[in-house]
Design a protein around this motif. Structure first.
Motif, PDB file in Angstrom:
ATOM      1  N   ILE A 189      56.164  60.113  38.047  1.00 27.56           N
ATOM      2  CA  ILE A 189      56.026  58.798  37.416  1.00 27.56           C
ATOM      3  C   ILE A 189      54.548  58.525  37.115  1.00 27.56           C
ATOM      4  CG2 ILE A 189      56.195  56.295  37.808  1.00 27.56           C
ATOM      5  CD1 ILE A 189      58.732  56.867  39.474  1.00 27.56           C
ATOM      6  N   GLY A 190      53.701  58.806  38.111  1.00 34.54           N
ATOM      7  CA  GLY A 190      52.256  58.598  37.937  1.00 34.54           C
ATOM      8  C   GLY A 190      51.693  59.432  36.803  1.00 34.54           C
ATOM      9  N   GLU A 191      52.086  60.710  36.734  1.00 29.35           N
ATOM     10  CA  GLU A 191      51.595  61.597  35.671  1.00 29.35           C
ATOM     11  C   GLU A 191      52.077  61.147  34.300  1.00 29.35           C
ATOM     12  OE1 GLU A 191      52.940  65.465  36.843  1.00 29.35           O
ATOM     13  OE2 GLU A 191      51.279  65.799  38.233  1.00 29.35           O
ATOM     14  N   THR A 192      53.345  60.728  34.225  1.00 26.46           N
ATOM     15  CA  THR A 192      53.910  60.277  32.948  1.00 26.46           C
ATOM     16  C   THR A 192      53.195  59.025  32.457  1.00 26.46           C
ATOM     17  OG1 THR A 192      56.084  61.192  33.491  1.00 26.46           O
ATOM     18  CG2 THR A 192      56.019  59.498  31.792  1.00 26.46           C
ATOM     19  N   LEU A 193      52.971  58.074  33.352  1.00 31.83           N
ATOM     20  CA  LEU A 193      52.255  56.845  32.982  1.00 31.83           C
ATOM     21  C   LEU A 193      50.816  57.160  32.579  1.00 31.83           C
ATOM     22  CD1 LEU A 193      53.527  54.349  35.716  1.00 31.83           C
ATOM     23  CD2 LEU A 193      54.066  54.322  33.272  1.00 31.83           C
ATOM     24  N   TYR A 194      50.188  58.056  33.323  1.00 28.47           N
ATOM     25  CA  TYR A 194      48.804  58.456  33.025  1.00 28.47           C
ATOM     26  C   TYR A 194      48.702  59.053  31.618  1.00 28.47           C
ATOM     27  CZ  TYR A 194      44.809  61.706  33.071  1.00 28.47           C
ATOM     28  OH  TYR A 194      43.684  62.427  32.746  1.00 28.47           O
ATOM     29  N   MET A 195      49.598  59.999  31.312  1.00 33.93           N
ATOM     30  CA  MET A 195      49.582  60.637  29.988  1.00 33.93           C
ATOM     31  C   MET A 195      49.860  59.635  28.881  1.00 33.93           C
ATOM     32  SD  MET A 195      51.480  64.330  30.399  1.00 33.93           S
ATOM     33  CE  MET A 195      52.964  63.699  31.188  1.00 33.93           C
ATOM     34  N   SER A 196      50.891  58.807  29.075  1.00 30.79           N
ATOM     35  CA  SER A 196      51.336  57.877  28.030  1.00 30.79           C
ATOM     36  C   SER A 196      50.320  56.770  27.777  1.00 30.79           C
ATOM     37  CB  SER A 196      52.686  57.265  28.408  1.00 30.79           C
ATOM     38  OG  SER A 196      53.636  58.273  28.638  1.00 30.79           O
ATOM     39  N   VAL A 197      49.829  56.154  28.853  1.00 30.09           N
ATOM     40  CA  VAL A 197      48.868  55.051  28.703  1.00 30.09           C
ATOM     41  C   VAL A 197      47.550  55.556  28.118  1.00 30.09           C
ATOM     42  CG1 VAL A 197      47.508  53.308  29.927  1.00 30.09           C
ATOM     43  CG2 VAL A 197      49.912  53.649  30.532  1.00 30.09           C
ATOM     44  N   ALA A 198      47.035  56.673  28.659  1.00 28.92           N
ATOM     45  CA  ALA A 198      45.770  57.226  28.159  1.00 28.92           C
ATOM     46  C   ALA A 198      45.896  57.633  26.695  1.00 28.92           C
ATOM     47  CB  ALA A 198      45.347  58.427  29.006  1.00 28.92           C
ATOM     48  N   SER A 199      47.006  58.272  26.340  1.00 34.95           N
ATOM     49  CA  SER A 199      47.215  58.713  24.951  1.00 34.95           C
ATOM     50  C   SER A 199      47.353  57.529  24.006  1.00 34.95           C
ATOM     51  CB  SER A 199      48.465  59.592  24.857  1.00 34.95           C
ATOM     52  OG  SER A 199      48.348  60.720  25.684  1.00 34.95           O
ATOM     53  N   THR A 200      48.024  56.468  24.470  1.00 32.71           N
ATOM     54  CA  THR A 200      48.177  55.266  23.643  1.00 32.71           C
ATOM     55  C   THR A 200      46.819  54.607  23.414  1.00 32.71           C
ATOM     56  OG1 THR A 200      50.401  54.894  24.531  1.00 32.71           O
ATOM     57  CG2 THR A 200      49.352  53.046  23.407  1.00 32.71           C
ATOM     58  N   LEU A 201      46.012  54.509  24.470  1.00 29.50           N
ATOM     59  CA  LEU A 201      44.680  53.898  24.345  1.00 29.50           C
ATOM     60  C   LEU A 201      43.789  54.696  23.392  1.00 29.50           C
ATOM     61  CD1 LEU A 201      43.960  52.881  28.065  1.00 29.50           C
ATOM     62  CD2 LEU A 201      44.481  51.359  26.145  1.00 29.50           C
ATOM     63  N   PHE A 202      43.746  56.025  23.575  1.00 28.47           N
ATOM     64  CA  PHE A 202      42.948  56.865  22.680  1.00 28.47           C
ATOM     65  C   PHE A 202      43.527  56.846  21.259  1.00 28.47           C
ATOM     66  CE2 PHE A 202      41.301  59.038  26.565  1.00 28.47           C
ATOM     67  CZ  PHE A 202      39.957  58.897  26.282  1.00 28.47           C
ATOM     68  N   GLY A 203      44.868  56.793  21.171  1.00 30.73           N
ATOM     69  CA  GLY A 203      45.521  56.726  19.866  1.00 30.73           C
ATOM     70  C   GLY A 203      45.101  55.493  19.099  1.00 30.73           C
ATOM     71  N   TYR A 204      45.018  54.350  19.794  1.00 25.83           N
ATOM     72  CA  TYR A 204      44.599  53.103  19.145  1.00 25.83           C
ATOM     73  C   TYR A 204      43.099  53.082  18.869  1.00 25.83           C
ATOM     74  CZ  TYR A 204      48.922  50.530  18.805  1.00 25.83           C
ATOM     75  OH  TYR A 204      50.165  50.108  18.402  1.00 25.83           O
ATOM     76  N   LEU A 205      42.336  53.750  19.737  1.00 24.23           N
ATOM     77  CA  LEU A 205      40.892  53.823  19.533  1.00 24.23           C
ATOM     78  C   LEU A 205      40.567  54.464  18.180  1.00 24.23           C
ATOM     79  CD1 LEU A 205      38.036  53.464  20.852  1.00 24.23           C
ATOM     80  CD2 LEU A 205      38.281  55.805  21.695  1.00 24.23           C
ATOM     81  N   PHE A 206      41.332  55.506  17.820  1.00 27.63           N
ATOM     82  CA  PHE A 206      41.129  56.183  16.531  1.00 27.63           C
ATOM     83  C   PHE A 206      42.078  55.653  15.451  1.00 27.63           C
ATOM     84  CE2 PHE A 206      39.863  59.394  19.753  1.00 27.63           C
ATOM     85  CZ  PHE A 206      38.545  59.555  19.376  1.00 27.63           C
ATOM     86  N   GLY A 207      43.266  55.197  15.861  1.00 32.14           N
ATOM     87  CA  GLY A 207      44.281  54.785  14.902  1.00 32.14           C
ATOM     88  C   GLY A 207      43.985  53.466  14.214  1.00 32.14           C
ATOM     89  N   ILE A 208      43.365  52.513  14.951  1.00 34.06           N
ATOM     90  CA  ILE A 208      43.043  51.216  14.326  1.00 34.06           C
ATOM     91  C   ILE A 208      42.022  51.384  13.196  1.00 34.06           C
ATOM     92  CG2 ILE A 208      41.925  48.972  14.711  1.00 34.06           C
ATOM     93  CD1 ILE A 208      43.399  48.779  17.360  1.00 34.06           C
TER      94      ILE A 208
END
Length: 221
Positions: free
Chosen positions: A14-33
């Motif tokens: 659960i921790g690894e899944t949340l880590y991957m998903s949250v970090a990827s979403t944050l970086f995704g928005y950092l470049f995606g916006i």
């Protein structure tokens, strides 16, 4: 046999899944916006139309989005190894997740900003606002509810991608479900992993919807 070891493994998953998903979403928005803003601004009828820039970014977004995530995951292994030092594990999986997330988020941002009332933009122009001011004070502010709603969809998609990464040892609940459910035929562990994935997605989608509705009610007042 169910044991404390399996329980601890699932908690770690659960921790690894949340880590991957949250970090990827944050970086995704950092470049995606910024990507989505540039698409909106340079489009025909945008604040600063530029056919060449828009066409290049549009083609890149379409190409990346058309590549199935699992194929992209394999294609990016050399690049992932270069960035993360290895091609497996939860941290390494963030690289292909961000690669897949950026064009998807850019399109969502573009769509959200295009929904902003043209009259509001014209009013800002008439008051002498520059393009940067219009983007930061008008487009992003007026489109915030749609942007938040889109973020729940983006997170859910990235969450699903992180589960697929388990096929190549990406870690997390997806990895556990595949390793134990598919390779070792332990259906109980696979079912629990899938249920946990569904619950986590529902929690984040509910939070995103609640936040969007709350902001919507505030703007109505």
């Amino acid at each position: 046999m169910w044991s404390n070891e399996i329980t601890n493994m699932l908690i770690r998953g659960i921790g690894e899944t949340l880590y991957m998903s949250v970090a990827s979403t944050l970086f995704g928005y950092l470049f995606g916006i910024p990507y989505g803003v540039i698409l909106t601004v340079t489009a025909k009828g945008g604040l600063a139309p530029n056919r060449l820039v828009y066409k290049i970014l549009d083609i890149i977004a379409n190409i990346v989005r058309s590549i199935p995530f699992l194929i992209g995951l394999v294609l990016l292994i050399p690049f992932t190894r270069l960035i993360a030092g290895k091609s497996y594990g939860s941290t390494a999986t963030i690289v292909p997740l961000v690669f897949a997330a950026v064009p998807m988020i850019a399109r969502m941002v573009e769509s959200s900003l295009n929904e902003v009332d043209a009259g509001v933009i014209e009013a800002a122009k008439s008051m002498g606002a520059g393009n940067w001011t219009i983007v930061t004070r008008v487009l992003l502010v007026e489109g915030r509810i749609s942007l938040i709603s889109g973020s729940t969809i983006a997170f859910g998609t990235i969450f699903g991608y992180s589960s697929m990464a388990g096929i190549v040892g990406g870690g997390g609940l997806g990895d556990i479900a595949i390793r134990y459910g598919y390779y070792r035929y332990q259906a109980d562990i696979m079912i629990v992993s899938v249920i946990l994935l569904v619950i986590l997605v529902q929690i984040f989608q509910t939070l995103g919807t609640y936040l969007a509705n709350k902001l919507d009610r505030r703007s109505a007042h």
